[in-house]
Design a protein around this motif. Structure first.
Motif, short mmCIF file in Angstrom:
data_model
loop_
_atom_site.label_atom_id
_atom_site.label_comp_id
_atom_site.label_asym_id
_atom_site.label_seq_id
_atom_site.Cartn_x
_atom_site.Cartn_y
_atom_site.Cartn_z
N HIS A 36 0.93 -0.99 -0.37
CA HIS A 36 0.36 -0.32 0.39
C HIS A 36 0.88 1.30 -0.03
O HIS A 36 1.62 1.44 0.17
CB HIS A 36 -1.04 0.25 1.19
CG HIS A 36 -1.65 -0.92 1.13
ND1 HIS A 36 -2.82 -1.36 0.67
CD2 HIS A 36 -1.42 -2.66 1.98
CE1 HIS A 36 -3.73 -2.32 0.87
NE2 HIS A 36 -2.45 -3.08 1.11
N VAL A 56 -1.72 -3.02 -10.66
CA VAL A 56 -2.78 -1.80 -10.07
C VAL A 56 -4.00 -3.24 -8.78
O VAL A 56 -4.89 -3.47 -10.55
CB VAL A 56 -2.83 -0.95 -10.36
CG1 VAL A 56 -3.96 0.29 -9.60
CG2 VAL A 56 -1.91 -0.04 -11.21
N SER A 58 -5.94 -1.36 -6.95
CA SER A 58 -6.87 -0.31 -6.27
C SER A 58 -5.83 1.15 -6.24
O SER A 58 -5.20 1.03 -6.18
CB SER A 58 -7.56 -0.10 -5.33
OG SER A 58 -6.52 -0.08 -4.61
N GLY A 59 -6.73 2.01 -7.12
CA GLY A 59 -5.40 4.21 -6.59
C GLY A 59 -4.94 3.81 -8.69
O GLY A 59 -5.78 3.22 -9.28
N GLU A 60 -4.04 4.76 -8.61
CA GLU A 60 -3.60 4.49 -9.76
C GLU A 60 -2.01 4.52 -10.22
O GLU A 60 -2.00 5.63 -9.05
CB GLU A 60 -4.84 6.01 -10.08
CG GLU A 60 -3.93 6.45 -11.94
CD GLU A 60 -4.54 7.97 -11.79
OE1 GLU A 60 -5.71 8.53 -11.08
OE2 GLU A 60 -4.04 8.57 -12.75
N GLU A 80 -6.80 0.35 -11.62
CA GLU A 80 -6.63 -1.57 -11.24
C GLU A 80 -6.92 -2.14 -13.07
O GLU A 80 -7.52 -1.92 -13.56
CB GLU A 80 -8.66 -1.33 -11.19
CG GLU A 80 -8.73 -2.82 -10.29
CD GLU A 80 -10.55 -3.10 -10.18
OE1 GLU A 80 -10.81 -1.63 -9.24
OE2 GLU A 80 -10.07 -4.25 -9.79
N THR A 103 2.54 7.56 -7.81
CA THR A 103 1.04 6.25 -6.80
C THR A 103 0.62 8.64 -7.30
O THR A 103 0.69 9.20 -6.78
CB THR A 103 1.45 6.18 -5.81
OG1 THR A 103 1.97 7.32 -4.79
CG2 THR A 103 1.91 4.99 -5.93
N SER A 107 -2.89 4.20 -3.06
CA SER A 107 -3.04 2.91 -4.14
C SER A 107 -2.29 1.22 -4.12
O SER A 107 -1.82 1.78 -2.96
CB SER A 107 -1.97 2.86 -5.47
OG SER A 107 -2.46 3.91 -6.41
N ILE A 109 -1.58 -2.37 -4.64
CA ILE A 109 -0.31 -3.07 -5.75
C ILE A 109 0.10 -3.95 -5.14
O ILE A 109 0.47 -4.76 -4.52
CB ILE A 109 0.83 -1.68 -5.40
CG1 ILE A 109 0.50 -0.63 -5.86
CG2 ILE A 109 2.13 -2.05 -6.47
CD1 ILE A 109 0.03 0.07 -6.94
#
Lengths: 229, 229
Positions: A36, A56, A58-60, A80, A103, A107, A109
């Motif tokens: 994270h 990924v 979640s997040g970007e 994602e 990030t 995120s 990962i």
């Protein structure tokens, strides 16, 4: 403490999962970690850095270059299920460029060690072919970007058209199809769709069926500037 | 008429030859053709075109994009033993850009049908991994080029420096090392070497140990223009 990930999670993130041997699956389960990161964290910097493959959850993530004068140029964004290959640039001998990956928001990962992924690529044609498709996809992103840099006009024309329509209808919510915009600008629907999706990824628009919602008018005006003059 | 090529020729051109099965080797021997083209012949044009893999035996190929206004931008050049992957763009689903490939001079080419290469890639991890390295290498070329477009300064400064030295010594043959140029310009030797090699490929210079011979002064002056102003 058991850090081992659920194989079901991994199988949903690695498209080549079913083509791995059970030994190879075990290796991935034992060595992949879920990490994270907060927003704005630099995960990879330069070609000598080789932290491994990043997937990924979640997040970007954003991949970009930095010029000698410190100017950033975004190459592509990862959402994602997207996999970041160049954070493991060392698995390919022929990579000689430098990119930075960080990030954009908080995120989650999946991390696969570079050595392990390299081994899977050598052993398994499915993994190697998946990697080929991944690289071809990023290559296409970069070629498109270069085309935009060399021929800035279409982006400016689309932005100018959207602003014009917005002014005309006194609304930032436009009811029109990509086909209609293409016809207005003498372009092809596919070309307009790609440009609108790029604007959406950059946070300028929100697209839904038959509707274009302008989220950031001032940035759009900046892009349109050469066409509005 | 027996059109079949000598396996010894193929083994010297395909780095993965020894990792193929004998069936796969046979397929390549039976389906690869040696072709000859005059200078200026367009071999591949756009992403829908998929004539197959091209391997340069002699001569030179050039891969470039063409802008809406017809302006060409050279992406990379291919010489003896280089393989042209994007003339078989259809073997990768994720390639969505358009490039043109043409002969710069009279060229002799080995041609592998796209379908056959795709089959070898699916079956054989060595072929897939070789393709990965090939693409990473072209990707690096394009990233370098993009960097040049975004940060034109170094090329202009190197060109201006060479012209200055040439004027100073009343000669188009300069006796200096890449290290010396790097020190003059506050850059790294590797960076200067790459730029000089690029100038050489573009026909502006001829490099040999400790010597730089200027072949096209007026083109060099054009590149140097922003720095000379």
């Amino acid at each position: 403490v058991n850090l081992t990930l659920d194989p079901a999670l991994l199988s949903s993130y690695f498209p080549f999962w079913n083509q791995l041997t059970s030994t190879q699956q075990d290796l991935l389960v034992k060595n992949t970690r879920q990490l994270h990161f907060p927003a704005g964290k630099i995960l990879h910097n330069g070609s000598s850095d080789c932290i491994g493959l990043l997937l990924v959850i979640s997040g970007e993530l954003r991949a970009y270059t930095i010029s000698d004068e410190g100017k950033e140029l975004t190459l592509y964004r990862l959402f994602e299920h997207d996999m970041c290959l160049f954070s493991a640039a060392c698995i390919l001998n022929s990579v000689s460029f430098e990119i930075t990956v960080s990030t954009v928001e908080e995120s989650s990962i999946l991390h696969v060690p570079a050595d392990l992924y390299k081994q899977l690529m050598r052993e398994n044609a499915a993994v190697a072919n998946y990697t080929n498709e991944l690289m071809a996809s990023r290559f296409s992103d970069v070629m498109w970007l270069m085309d935009q840099i060399m021929n800035k006009k279409l982006g400016a024309r689309v932005a100018a058209f959207l602003i014009e329509e917005s002014t005309l209808h006194h609304s930032v919510t436009l009811h029109m199809t990509h086909e209609q915009i293409a016809n207005h600008l003498g372009s092809a629907r596919e070309v307009i769709t790609r440009m609108l999706k790029y604007f959406q990824r950059e946070g300028l628009l929100q697209l839904s069926r038959g509707v274009i919602h302008i989220k950031n008018l001032s940035s759009l005006e900046e892009i349109a500037a050469p066409s509005l003059r």
